[in-house]
Design an enzyme around this catalytic site. Structure first.
Site, PDB file in Angstrom:
ATOM      1  N   ASP A  87      17.733  19.881 -38.502  1.00  0.00           N
ATOM      2  CA  ASP A  87      16.561  19.647 -39.326  1.00  0.00           C
ATOM      3  C   ASP A  87      17.067  19.075 -40.657  1.00  0.00           C
ATOM      4  O   ASP A  87      18.266  19.012 -40.927  1.00  0.00           O
ATOM      5  CB  ASP A  87      15.741  20.925 -39.506  1.00  0.00           C
ATOM      6  CG  ASP A  87      14.284  20.594 -39.834  1.00  0.00           C
ATOM      7  OD1 ASP A  87      14.020  19.502 -40.365  1.00  0.00           O
ATOM      8  OD2 ASP A  87      13.408  21.443 -39.582  1.00  0.00           O
TER       9      ASP A  87
HETATM   10  C1  NOJ Z   1      11.568  19.006 -41.632  1.00  0.00           C
HETATM   11  C2  NOJ Z   1      10.754  19.640 -40.548  1.00  0.00           C
HETATM   12  O1  NOJ Z   1      11.072  21.014 -40.463  1.00  0.00           O
HETATM   13  C3  NOJ Z   1      10.939  19.015 -39.184  1.00  0.00           C
HETATM   14  O2  NOJ Z   1       9.965  19.531 -38.321  1.00  0.00           O
HETATM   15  C4  NOJ Z   1      10.884  17.522 -39.257  1.00  0.00           C
HETATM   16  O3  NOJ Z   1      11.068  16.963 -37.978  1.00  0.00           O
HETATM   17  C5  NOJ Z   1      11.944  17.012 -40.219  1.00  0.00           C
HETATM   18  N1  NOJ Z   1      11.700  17.572 -41.535  1.00  0.00           N
HETATM   19  C6  NOJ Z   1      11.982  15.502 -40.309  1.00  0.00           C
HETATM   20  O4  NOJ Z   1      10.883  15.026 -40.974  1.00  0.00           O
END
Ligand code: NOJ
Length: 747
Positions: free
Chosen positions: A289
């Site tokens: 993430d």
């Molecule tokens: C943070 C989020 O937790 C996740 O779900 C997402 O895919 C990523 N950012 C990328 O935007």
């Protein structure tokens, strides 16, 4: 100096000619052969480049522009990008990667395509309420088709986190509280995005099941917070949708931000290696993430960024989204003998494998097609599918007869901050959805109630304390036969990083409802929200409650369809709707305890509250229709089933006892009366959505196998235990039609 770029181009072109004959460039060779051969040609640094992912967004850390990232691209130092959209834009970056790097390895372009790219479907929690796997799959296929035309070949979806705490804003992104329903929906979404996984057409893209795992179990419902989950609960509740996604062939997974039993998921070998790769046989790759590798420092289980890179990579993380940890450190760690080269080859091989499967080596621009981009968006059939899924997602919680609204001779007051709110109607993660594409509830109802038959009033803000518009709203109510009031949550109250401690209607929205109630007209509450909001104080003020969630681009017409009865509502709750925040976490598959809820509420020394019932406002699986359904004639094919033997057939008769056709979600629950460990009071084990004409009856059949009764036993082996069970069939998780059966040990 000017000679250098041309010299470089010459070298790259000559190498392209040479590589043209290479095995990895030969489409006829197998993916495995191509990967192996390409790996053999790559330098250590080029391999590490495949692990690096950057965002294009300038407000974030990391290189932002093509010029600043160019040197890294030229040396093969970037494997994928996120947040770059549009055929032209992705083509530009792809060209840079493919034409300037020695081995011409194409990029992956990832994006959060969560419930639509340009055509925005209802939020995932809403579509889960449709219990309609076919239409959910179709919605994801449309999302993939639109995204693919704009150069996106990888979505960071589906989000398959089980969530039992509506304080957590990301509950909007998942399929609710139940592992069985969540698994079925996870499969549907993966198939929707990826098709059969061959990527033979550009209507499919790579999917990513996230957030692995137990992200929804954040303590106190606070996003990103720690979890405290036993291995049994992890395996029984939080992991099944991920396993289902893996079995459906999901290409990638994203480890979660949270820690799990003391180890952050991003560097958790038990989760990423033991469970995912060894037990489930996952062969794809993992993407972190956002900045999650770097965040290991804050978690406090690494000493510095190098240590973070090492621990995450050794645990099984493959791609580093935006931490700048793998890029700078992995090569050195391999050279120092702290990371085995075989681990690097496994990671890079999986990433390259995905690129080969997507056809990017054969045509790096197959997803960046400006012509297709022009025609793929907002196709009339896509808009119709969005409208259809939105209306099927809406859950009717209360109706004292005011709905459906007749369309002739009726004057409607349409009131509330969400009645004409295109942005909020799209909900969290709107992809490339645009406000101007959205048909609001107001626009849709104006078509049906033209001219002075619709009195629109904004009322009040979703938040804040400005009550000035309430008086005008009341006048609209007084001048009308019926009031439709659209309140709930705005987009800033739902999704990532939007945990709430209060689930009451925010701002002056309750005051608005009270004032409208004093007008004495029937009131329909249209709840537009990303999560359950408390309705105990609201319910007595209104005559009907329709949960419309955040219904997306075509939410307006979908709401109109349901309000007027053009569509008979069929949504059922994918989660338990609590009465109060104090009851949370509240879910139907709870344990019985030694002192189950008392028959009389004020009996002391039972598991109960002194100031509230244990029961929710509305149970899991609940949803009304404009008709009603009766259940009877529950039958079992045998009183006993045997391990390894034939399945049990459970049949119940469902009758439409109302006056109009309607759809019902027929649900089957099981209770295991005695186990080596305590078992939930009920567990969903089957469902079927059926349509019945007025007065029509149908026998609905389910098949239960001993495998359906399996759980993580006292010794942490997985399997069923012989003994007594109960089966329940009905229209929600309180289904009363029940019969016992036995599971016998195999002979
Ligand atoms: C943070 C989020 O937790 C996740 O779900 C997402 O895919 C990523 N950012 C990328 O935007």
């Amino acid at each position: 100096m000017r000679i250098l770029p041309s010299l470089r181009r010459l070298v790259v072109s000559l190498s392209a000619i040479a590589l043209g004959a290479a095995l990895f460039a030969a489409p006829a060779a197998s993916v495995e052969e191509r990967v192996k051969e390409l790996l053999g040609r790559m330098t250590l640094e080029e391999k590490v480049g495949q692990l690096v992912q950057y965002s294009s967004r300038e407000d974030m850390t990391g290189p932002a522009t093509a010029s600043s990232i160019a040197p890294q691209m030229q040396s093969g130092g970037v494997g994928s990008m996120l947040n770059i959209v549009g055929a032209a834009e992705t083509r530009k970056w792809q060209k840079l990667a493919v034409e300037s790097s020695r081995l011409h390895i194409p990029l992956l372009f990832g994006l959060d395509v969560i419930h639509g790219y340009r055509t925005i479907f209802p939020i995932p929690l809403a579509s889960a309420a449709s219990w309609d796997l076919e239409r959910i799959e179709k919605a994801e296929r449309i999302a993939a088709t639109e995204a693919a035309a704009a150069g996106i070949n990888w979505t960071f979806a589906p989000m398959v986190d089980i969530a039992r705490d509506p304080r957590w804003g990301r509950i909007a992104e998942g399929a609710g509280e139940d592992p069985y329903l969540g698994s079925a929906i996870a499969r549907a979404r993966v198939h929707g995005f990826q098709g059969d996984g061959s990527f033979a057409t550009t209507e499919t893209i790579l999917a990513c099941a996230k957030h692995f795992a137990a992200y929804g179990a954040a303590q106190a419902g606070r996003d990103y917070f720690t979890t405290d989950v036993t291995e049994r609960v992890l395996r029984e509740v939080y992991l099944p949708p991920f396993k289902a996604a893996v079995e459906a062939g999901v290409g990638t997974l994203m480890p979660a931000f949270n820690d799990l039993d003391g180890t952050p998921c991003s560097a958790n070998p038990f989760l990423l290696d033991q469970v995912l790769r060894r037990e489930w046989g996952f062969r794809g790759f993992l993407v972190s993430d956002w900045a999650a590798v770097e965040e290991l420092r804050a978690h406090g289980n690494v000493t510095d960024l190098r240590d973070a890179a090492k621990k995450a990579f050794l645990a099984g993380m493959d791609v580093d989204m935006q931490s700048e940890a793998f890029g700078p450190y992995i090569a050195g760690l391999v050279r120092a003998g702290e990371i085995p080269p075989s681990r690097l080859d496994a990671a890079v091989g999986a990433i390259l494998g995905a690129k080969f499967r997507l056809g990017l080596f054969d045509d790096p621009y197959r997803f960046s097609n400006e012509e297709r981009e022009k025609t793929a968006m907002l196709h009339p059939e896509s808009l119709e599918a969005a409208r259809d899924l939105a209306r099927r997602s809406m859950v009717l919680l209360k109706n004292n007869g005011v709905l459906p609204l007749r369309t002739a001779d009726l004057t409607v007051a349409l009131v509330g901050p969400l009645a004409d709110a295109p942005l909020h109607q799209m909900g969290t993660w709107r992809g490339q959805g645009r406000k101007e594409d959205v048909v609001t509830v107001r626009t849709a109802l104006e078509q049906i109630y033209p001219g002075r038959r619709l009195h629109y009033a904004y009322g009040c803000d979703v938040r804040g304390n400005d009550t000035q518009g309430i008086e005008k709203a009341k006048r609209a109510a007084v001048d009308s036969d019926v009031v439709v009031v659209a309140v709930g949550e705005d987009v800033y109250q739902t999704g990532e990083s939007t945990s709430r401690t209060s689930l009451d209607l925010s701002g002056p929205q309750l005051a608005l409802l009270k004032e409208l109630n004093s007008a004495g007209k029937p009131i329909v509450l249209l709840l537009m929200t990303g999560r359950p909001l408390l309705l105990e104080a609201v319910e007595p003020l209104v005559d009907a409650i329709l949960v419309a969630w955040h219904p997306g681009t075509m939410g307006g017409p979908a709401v109109a369809d349901v309000l007027t009865g053009a569509y008979n509502p069929s949504g059922h709750l994918p989660l338990t709707w609590p009465r109060s925040v104090g009851q949370i976490p509240l879910f139907y598959a709870h344990k019985n305890s030694g002192r189950p809820a008392p028959l009389k509420q004020d009996d002391p020394y039972y598991s109960r509250y002194i100031d509230s019932l244990n029961t929710p406002s509305y149970p899991f699986g609940f949803g009304l229709s404009y008709t009603s359904f009766g259940y009877d004639r529950l039958r079992l094919s045998a009183p006993t089933i045997r391990e390894g033997g034939a399945p049990l057939t459970v049949t119940a008769r469902v009758t439409n006892i109302g006056k109009r056709a309607g759809e019902e979600v027929v649900q089957l629950y099981v209770r295991d009366r005695v186990g080596s460990v305590t078992r939930p009071v009920r567990e969903l084990k089957g469902f079927k959505k059926i349509e019945l004409a007025a007065d029509e009856s149908r026998d609905v059949e389910f098949s239960l196998t001993p495998a359906d009764l399996a759980f993580w036993r006292a010794d942490m082996t997985f399997g069923a235990e012989p003994g007594d069970f109960d089966v329940f069939v009905g229209g929600d998780s309180t289904a009363w039609l029940t019969m016992p059966f036995k599971l016998e040990a195999s002979r």
